[in-house]
Design a protein around this motif. Structure first.
Motif, PDB file in Angstrom:
ATOM      1  N   GLY A   1       0.770  -1.236   0.000  1.00 32.52           N
ATOM      2  CA  GLY A   1       0.000   0.000   0.000  1.00 32.52           C
ATOM      3  C   GLY A   1       0.800   1.284   0.000  1.00 32.52           C
ATOM      4  O   GLY A   1       0.335   2.303   0.524  1.00 32.52           O
ATOM      5  N   TYR A   2       1.980   1.258  -0.640  1.00 32.35           N
ATOM      6  CA  TYR A   2       2.833   2.449  -0.707  1.00 32.35           C
ATOM      7  C   TYR A   2       2.977   2.983  -2.133  1.00 32.35           C
ATOM      8  O   TYR A   2       3.904   3.732  -2.407  1.00 32.35           O
ATOM      9  CB  TYR A   2       4.230   2.139  -0.154  1.00 32.35           C
ATOM     10  CG  TYR A   2       4.282   1.905   1.334  1.00 32.35           C
ATOM     11  CD1 TYR A   2       4.547   2.951   2.213  1.00 32.35           C
ATOM     12  CD2 TYR A   2       4.071   0.636   1.862  1.00 32.35           C
ATOM     13  CE1 TYR A   2       4.611   2.739   3.583  1.00 32.35           C
ATOM     14  CE2 TYR A   2       4.120   0.418   3.224  1.00 32.35           C
ATOM     15  CZ  TYR A   2       4.388   1.468   4.082  1.00 32.35           C
ATOM     16  OH  TYR A   2       4.449   1.250   5.445  1.00 32.35           O
ATOM     17  N   TYR A   3       2.060   2.612  -3.011  1.00 31.48           N
ATOM     18  CA  TYR A   3       2.222   2.991  -4.415  1.00 31.48           C
ATOM     19  C   TYR A   3       1.303   4.128  -4.835  1.00 31.48           C
ATOM     20  O   TYR A   3       1.311   4.532  -5.978  1.00 31.48           O
ATOM     21  CB  TYR A   3       2.008   1.774  -5.310  1.00 31.48           C
ATOM     22  CG  TYR A   3       2.526   1.938  -6.724  1.00 31.48           C
ATOM     23  CD1 TYR A   3       3.775   2.511  -6.970  1.00 31.48           C
ATOM     24  CD2 TYR A   3       1.775   1.525  -7.811  1.00 31.48           C
ATOM     25  CE1 TYR A   3       4.256   2.663  -8.248  1.00 31.48           C
ATOM     26  CE2 TYR A   3       2.256   1.669  -9.103  1.00 31.48           C
ATOM     27  CZ  TYR A   3       3.495   2.231  -9.318  1.00 31.48           C
ATOM     28  OH  TYR A   3       3.967   2.381 -10.592  1.00 31.48           O
ATOM     29  N   GLY A   4       0.525   4.668  -3.942  1.00 35.29           N
ATOM     30  CA  GLY A   4      -0.365   5.778  -4.295  1.00 35.29           C
ATOM     31  C   GLY A   4      -1.749   5.293  -4.673  1.00 35.29           C
ATOM     32  O   GLY A   4      -1.941   4.151  -5.090  1.00 35.29           O
ATOM     33  N   LYS A   5      -2.703   6.191  -4.565  1.00 36.04           N
ATOM     34  CA  LYS A   5      -4.104   5.830  -4.785  1.00 36.04           C
ATOM     35  C   LYS A   5      -4.559   6.062  -6.222  1.00 36.04           C
ATOM     36  O   LYS A   5      -5.542   5.476  -6.661  1.00 36.04           O
ATOM     37  CB  LYS A   5      -4.988   6.639  -3.831  1.00 36.04           C
ATOM     38  CG  LYS A   5      -4.711   6.366  -2.353  1.00 36.04           C
ATOM     39  CD  LYS A   5      -5.525   7.281  -1.460  1.00 36.04           C
ATOM     40  CE  LYS A   5      -5.202   7.039   0.006  1.00 36.04           C
ATOM     41  NZ  LYS A   5      -5.934   7.993   0.900  1.00 36.04           N
TER      42      LYS A   5
END
Length: 230
Positions: free
Chosen positions: A94-98
């Motif tokens: 969950g560190y790749y952006g929304k």
């Protein structure tokens, strides 16, 4: 010509192991992400025998198709190439952006850090003990006047530099940039004194609870590079 069957599953699942030398080097951004995420992982530290024995073994097995470390193993899958591996971990935790824009922005910064690393590596590996001090001092000056200014401007455009490189949410790009700043501060502890926004940014990442605990744990490799410099 028939392509070999793929060994990849639809997603990366299983225990995580980092295969790398006992240095920070090109594995540290991945370590920082995993630590921040609170993810469990182990390490296979290659202390000897990489050339030629292990390199040949890893290449023939398809674990290191380009003959390079680090490798991040997730279950039966072996991920290689720093930025591709970082993106895979970013997506998984969950560190790749929304949004697509978030993801592009993170990738852009990581590629920028990679360019920075190329310049840094020349100082570390293409100097002698006699020429290193002057080369390092010159590199620090270039960072303050040129190289870091690019990252500073990006940071300032993201909510005035109050949070992370892409805004309020941390991304995998922050761990790459943070580690670059760490390496720079090893060359000169005062390197960020004239760049207070970047200094505050560095402190902000360092103070994240899991990152802070990792740095204080003694598990972080002491050496940054494959020689005694840096």
């Amino acid at each position: 010509f028939q392509s070999p069957p793929s060994t990849f599953t639809m997603s990366f699942e299983g225990d995580i192991t980092i295969h790398y030398f006992d240095i920070r080097g090109r594995a540290e951004a991945s370590r920082l992400l995993l630590e921040d995420a609170g993810a469990k992982y182990s390490e296979r530290k290659i202390t000897e025998g990489w050339r030629p024995t292990l390199k040949k073994e890893y290449t023939e097995k398809g674990w290191a198709p380009f003959g390079q470390l680090p490798i991040v193993q997730i279950g039966n899958d072996h991920l290689c190439q720093l930025n591709a591996t970082s993106r895979a971990l970013a997506k998984k935790f969950g560190y790749y952006g929304k949004t697509e824009k978030d993801q592009y922005h993170a990738d852009m910064v990581v590629d920028g850090v990679e360019d920075w690393r190329v310049a840094y590596a020349k100082v570390i590996y293409q100097t002698t003990d006699e020429t290193f001090p002057a080369a390092a001092a010159d590199f620090v000056k270039r960072n303050v006047s040129e190289l870091l200014v690019n990252f500073l401007n990006i940071l300032l455009r993201a909510d005035g530099g109050q949070f992370y490189i892409g805004g309020k949410d941390i991304s995998y790009a922050d761990f790459h940039l943070f580690e670059a700043l760490e390496l720079l501060l090893r060359l000169d502890a005062k390197a960020l004194d004239t760049l207070p926004v970047l200094a505050a940014y560095h402190a902000r990442v360092a103070e994240r609870p899991n990152v802070k605990a990792y740095v204080a744990s003694g598990r972080r490799p002491q050496r940054c590079n494959g020689n005694h410099r840096g």
